[in-house]
Design a protein around this motif. Structure first.
Motif, PDB file in Angstrom:
ATOM      1  N   ALA A  12       9.000  57.018 -30.661  1.00 28.56           N
ATOM      2  CA  ALA A  12       9.341  58.097 -29.565  1.00 28.56           C
ATOM      3  C   ALA A  12      10.903  58.453 -29.754  1.00 28.56           C
ATOM      4  O   ALA A  12      11.216  59.508 -29.216  1.00 28.56           O
ATOM      5  N   ILE A  13      11.545  57.573 -30.384  1.00 21.29           N
ATOM      6  CA  ILE A  13      12.816  57.961 -30.476  1.00 21.29           C
ATOM      7  C   ILE A  13      13.385  58.609 -31.909  1.00 21.29           C
ATOM      8  O   ILE A  13      13.872  59.679 -31.891  1.00 21.29           O
ATOM      9  N   LEU A  14      12.484  58.210 -32.815  1.00 16.10           N
ATOM     10  CA  LEU A  14      12.665  58.680 -33.929  1.00 16.10           C
ATOM     11  C   LEU A  14      12.208  60.432 -34.069  1.00 16.10           C
ATOM     12  O   LEU A  14      12.952  61.467 -34.800  1.00 16.10           O
ATOM     13  N   GLU A  15      11.273  60.616 -33.117  1.00 15.28           N
ATOM     14  CA  GLU A  15      10.877  62.084 -33.141  1.00 15.28           C
ATOM     15  C   GLU A  15      11.787  63.162 -32.196  1.00 15.28           C
ATOM     16  O   GLU A  15      11.515  64.154 -32.503  1.00 15.28           O
ATOM     17  N   LEU A  16      12.772  62.432 -31.664  1.00 12.24           N
ATOM     18  CA  LEU A  16      13.644  63.070 -30.935  1.00 12.24           C
ATOM     19  C   LEU A  16      14.450  63.919 -32.004  1.00 12.24           C
ATOM     20  O   LEU A  16      15.277  64.724 -31.676  1.00 12.24           O
ATOM     21  N   GLU A  17      14.684  63.477 -33.183  1.00 11.76           N
ATOM     22  CA  GLU A  17      15.573  64.064 -34.222  1.00 11.76           C
ATOM     23  C   GLU A  17      15.125  65.570 -34.451  1.00 11.76           C
ATOM     24  O   GLU A  17      15.898  66.495 -34.922  1.00 11.76           O
ATOM     25  N   ASN A  18      13.496  65.928 -34.218  1.00  9.43           N
ATOM     26  CA  ASN A  18      13.244  67.190 -34.428  1.00  9.43           C
ATOM     27  C   ASN A  18      13.819  68.152 -33.319  1.00  9.43           C
ATOM     28  O   ASN A  18      13.721  69.232 -33.886  1.00  9.43           O
ATOM     29  N   ASP A  19      13.885  67.869 -32.248  1.00 16.04           N
ATOM     30  CA  ASP A  19      14.439  68.548 -31.175  1.00 16.04           C
ATOM     31  C   ASP A  19      15.985  68.356 -30.977  1.00 16.04           C
ATOM     32  O   ASP A  19      16.516  68.656 -29.984  1.00 16.04           O
ATOM     33  N   LYS A  59      18.850  69.482 -32.013  1.00 16.49           N
ATOM     34  CA  LYS A  59      19.748  70.805 -31.910  1.00 16.49           C
ATOM     35  C   LYS A  59      19.531  71.260 -30.787  1.00 16.49           C
ATOM     36  O   LYS A  59      20.456  71.649 -29.938  1.00 16.49           O
ATOM     37  N   ASP A  60      18.364  71.522 -30.043  1.00 17.21           N
ATOM     38  CA  ASP A  60      18.199  72.139 -28.768  1.00 17.21           C
ATOM     39  C   ASP A  60      18.461  71.079 -27.650  1.00 17.21           C
ATOM     40  O   ASP A  60      19.235  71.477 -26.626  1.00 17.21           O
ATOM     41  N   ILE A  61      18.676  69.603 -27.936  1.00 13.79           N
ATOM     42  CA  ILE A  61      18.998  68.716 -26.872  1.00 13.79           C
ATOM     43  C   ILE A  61      20.373  68.569 -27.023  1.00 13.79           C
ATOM     44  O   ILE A  61      20.965  68.561 -25.681  1.00 13.79           O
ATOM     45  N   ILE A  62      21.314  68.826 -28.002  1.00 11.95           N
ATOM     46  CA  ILE A  62      22.362  68.592 -27.820  1.00 11.95           C
ATOM     47  C   ILE A  62      23.145  70.149 -27.146  1.00 11.95           C
ATOM     48  O   ILE A  62      24.141  70.066 -26.674  1.00 11.95           O
ATOM     49  N   LEU A  81      23.068  59.905 -28.760  1.00 14.38           N
ATOM     50  CA  LEU A  81      21.840  60.186 -28.900  1.00 14.38           C
ATOM     51  C   LEU A  81      21.684  60.071 -30.470  1.00 14.38           C
ATOM     52  O   LEU A  81      20.770  59.340 -30.983  1.00 14.38           O
ATOM     53  N   SER A  82      22.574  60.766 -31.275  1.00 14.45           N
ATOM     54  CA  SER A  82      22.468  60.791 -32.630  1.00 14.45           C
ATOM     55  C   SER A  82      22.660  59.283 -33.278  1.00 14.45           C
ATOM     56  O   SER A  82      22.198  58.865 -34.223  1.00 14.45           O
TER      57      SER A  82
END
Length: 335
Positions: free
Chosen positions: A284-291, A293-296, A307-308
């Protein structure tokens, strides 16, 4: 009666096994040693064992004197003096039983200070002068279990994650408490590296399994250092997060905590299922990497930075879990 070291299996959990006496040559007889006992005591072909009579019994025991690992260093070399502390620490971690520092003149005070500083931090370590020109450091052993110690280490990491989550809820974590927690985990990391090198208690001196466990320990040490840096950043930057961002960071910390606990508790007994469950928590944490750019783009710079950092820590923990998964597979299925 001659003795041949031929390794065979001992049935699981059996303390007494039957062995057939076989003929060797014209007049000698032999029996075989159970493989599990040989692994546990690091006996291989060519090793010396003690064989003695006790009434009607013939007792075989490891030749402990022959298994003591020692090293000597001359302080006449400048680099030995300069790195005396590191030499002792590396000797401890790599599984040596004793080291001797020697010189052709009395020891320098600065060298003794470096030695004493490290010796005080290592468990069950004794030191002293053998003579005016020889100084010995003995690493004493207390019966401990590799996997139990690894479990304690994992709990220490999860405890820090829990404290960081509580910090975001207002339970302030002071820097001295953080540093104390870090030193405790570093203590366990040294012990784990030593135990993994020596393979105590779990027959882990089999080459592949021992390497897997040692690799997992090394990765946990990286996790420790990365988590410590993240904790310092969180203490300094948490006031710049809004409540929603604090809740999101808190949730991710809890996922990391659960994942580490699940992973490090799955090695005794080895559990492939628990390692897989730990991975799905981490995913669940690793998959945040895909988003990312939008999260930042839609959150504060502080949240994006934290988060990074957490994603990078999750990558390291993922490698830990992959390694421990291999350990479980080898432990359960390798012959």
């Amino acid at each position: 009666m001659s003795f041949l070291t031929e390794l065979e299996d001992m049935e699981e959990n059996e303390k007494v096994v039957m062995r057939k006496v076989q003929k060797l040559g014209t007049s000698s007889m032999i029996i075989t040693i159970p493989r599990s006992w040989a692994r546990k005591h690091r006996i291989s072909v060519g090793s010396l064992v003690s064989v003695y009579e006790d009434g009607d019994r013939l007792i075989i025991s490891p030749n402990n004197e022959g298994s003591v690992l020692k090293a000597t260093f001359s302080t006449q070399h400048n680099n030995v003096c300069k790195h005396a502390g590191r030499i002792i620490l590396c000797s401890y971690i790599s599984g040596l039983d004793s080291i001797i520092l020697y010189s052709n003149r009395p020891f320098r005070n600065d060298v003794m200070e470096k030695v004493s500083e490290v010796v005080e931090k290592l468990p069950y370590t004794e030191s002293g002068l053998l003579s005016e020109y020889e100084f010995v450091i003995n690493f004493k052993e207390k019966p401990v279990n590799v996997v139990d110690t690894l479990l304690i280490y994992g709990r220490s990491l999860s405890s820090l994650l829990s404290k960081l989550a509580a910090h975001l809820d207002g339970a302030k974590l002071i820097k001295s408490e953080l540093e104390s927690n870090y030193e405790e985990m570093k203590f366990y990391s040294y012990k784990l590296l030593r135990l993994a090198s020596k393979g105590h208690g779990q027959s882990l001196n089999e080459e592949h399994i021992n390497r897997l466990l040692a690799a997992a320990v090394g990765l946990l040490i990286l996790t420790n250092d990365s988590l410590y840096k993240f904790a310092i950043d969180l203490l300094n930057l948490s006031d710049f997060l809004d409540n929603e961002e604090k809740e999101r960071i808190k949730f991710l910390l809890q996922l990391l905590e659960v994942s580490i606990v699940a992973s490090t508790s799955s090695i005794n007994p080895p559990s492939i299922k628990k390692e897989e469950e730990a991975y799905w928590k981490l995913k669940a944490i690793l998959e945040l990497e895909n988003d990312l750019k939008d999260i930042i783009a839609n959150t504060s710079g502080t949240f994006g930075y934290l988060l990074s950092t957490l994603i990078n820590i999750a990558r390291i923990i993922n490698n830990v879990e992959e390694t421990l998964l291999c350990y479980s597979i080898f432990s359960k299925y390798s012959d």
